[in-house]
Scaffold this active site. Structure first.
Site, PDB file in Angstrom:
ATOM      1  CD  GLU A  72      -6.023   0.498   2.076  1.00  0.00           C
ATOM      2  OE1 GLU A  72      -6.347   0.267   0.890  1.00  0.00           O
ATOM      3  OE2 GLU A  72      -6.056  -0.364   2.964  1.00  0.00           O
ATOM      4  CB  SER A  79      -9.714  -1.291   3.665  1.00  0.00           C
ATOM      5  OG  SER A  79     -10.308  -2.488   3.206  1.00  0.00           O
ATOM      6  NE  ARG A 116      -3.739  -2.318   0.040  1.00  0.00           N
ATOM      7  CZ  ARG A 116      -3.396  -3.513  -0.470  1.00  0.00           C
ATOM      8  NH1 ARG A 116      -2.246  -3.649  -1.102  1.00  0.00           N
ATOM      9  NH2 ARG A 116      -4.216  -4.528  -0.390  1.00  0.00           N
TER      10      ARG A 116
END
Length: 338
Positions: A330, A236, A158
């Site tokens: 995130e 998320s 990520r």
């Protein structure tokens, strides 16, 4: 003056001092150069962002560029160059329709192609970095075009070189290399294998895999649906923590553990949240933990950005107090700190 709540999937966010929509590469560059050294915020689908209620004191550039170039080899596959403003899932569907395999497990991820390399999006055992060969950008610092090879993108979980240098690079287009094929590579994600009715390590048809992924995401409220407030989220909210083996050893035996290449351990943010006392449906003001998945923080209809931030902080506190692990967002936070 544009209210950013109208351009984000969370449907929160205050006004932008200046708001520009651009549809071509020349318009993107012109808007960036017109902003000079003042802050800019690039948005596409507005699906991975939480903007403060006070808005953004700078120029918001919304990219709607659409372009697709392809070089197809009848045997090996295709090299596809895709404009930053293309809808990610529509692009994925197009690749499968044309017989190209690889992106099927990344189906249903909201957002645009330009955002994909910044976040190094991933799902069900794969990351977009596996398929990217080149990212072409505008470098605000050097005031010119800059092209990155895959290795220069410095992809990790990520993360990327672009995310590590916020505000410097604006993605113009992304080049992918995809193989021809009707079957996936071996499915490594147990949840997806079970959904497909196969064993972990077996292959599956790419079309069936896309259908299964979309159904799994829908069941978790991770597909945008204007009629389902459980999907009024940014996906998320937290990344899965990567921790030391020593910290991993302190977790309960049933906590998920996935070894990483650097000797650390990745565990599940959703598991940590659920086992720290946070429940689906918990709320703060107009913000609510999704009734379908604890990783999704949602706008139940009248939430403010502050409501969502407080709900996120509450989840962070619960996990830290229970397990000593700090969850990292995130979602891209604009004017907000957790």
């Amino acid at each position: 003056m544009a209210d950013l709540r109208d351009y984000t999937s969370l449907r929160v966010g205050g006004p932008a001092k200046k708001f520009v929509e651009v549809a071509t590469e020349s318009e993107i560059i012109a808007a960036i150069e017109a902003a000079g050294d003042t802050p800019i915020l690039i948005i596409g689908g507005g699906t991975n962002i939480l903007v403060s209620d006070s808005g953004f004191e700078g120029t918001v550039i919304r990219i709607n560029s659409h372009s697709m170039q392809s070089e197809v080899d009848a045997c090996s596959g295709a090299t596809l160059t895709i404009g930053a403003g293309e809808n990610w899932d529509e692009f994925v569907a197009t690749t499968l329709d044309r017989g190209f395999a690889g992106l099927e497990t990344l189906s249903g991820i909201p957002g645009t192609v330009g955002a994909a390399p910044i976040q190094n999006i991933g799902a069900y055992g794969h990351e977009v970095s596996e398929f990217i060969t080149r990212v072409r950008t505008y470098d605000r610092q050097a005031k010119g075009l800059k092209t990155f090879t895959n290795s220069e993108c410095e992809f990790s979980y990520r993360n990327s070189h672009f995310k590590a240098h916020p505000g410097r690079y604006v993605v113009l287009d992304v080049q992918f290399n995809l193989r021809r094929g009707e079957l996936t590579t071996p499915i490594t994600y147990a949840e997806l294998a079970k959904k497909l009715g196969i064993e972990v390590g077996e292959k599956a048809p790419i079309s069936a895999t896309r259908t299964a992924v979309l159904e799994l995401r829908a069941a978790k409220g991770m597909l945008l649906n204007p009629n389902d407030r459980d999907s009024w989220s940014a996906g998320s909210f937290f990344t899965n923590p990567i921790i030391s083996q020593e910290i991993a050893a302190t977790l309960p035996t049933d906590a998920p553990r996935w070894p990483t290449a650097d000797g650390k351990v990745k565990t599940s943010a959703a598991w940590l949240i659920e086992h720290s006392g946070v429940h689906k449906g918990d709320s703060h003001g107009g913000a609510r933990v999704s009734s379908k998945h604890v990783l999704a923080l949602t706008n139940a209809g009248d939430a403010t950005a502050a409501d969502i931030a407080e709900l996120a902080k509450s989840a962070q506190r619960s996990v830290f107090e229970k397990f000593g692990i700090t969850l990292e967002a995130e979602v891209n936070l604009v004017g907000i700190s957790l």
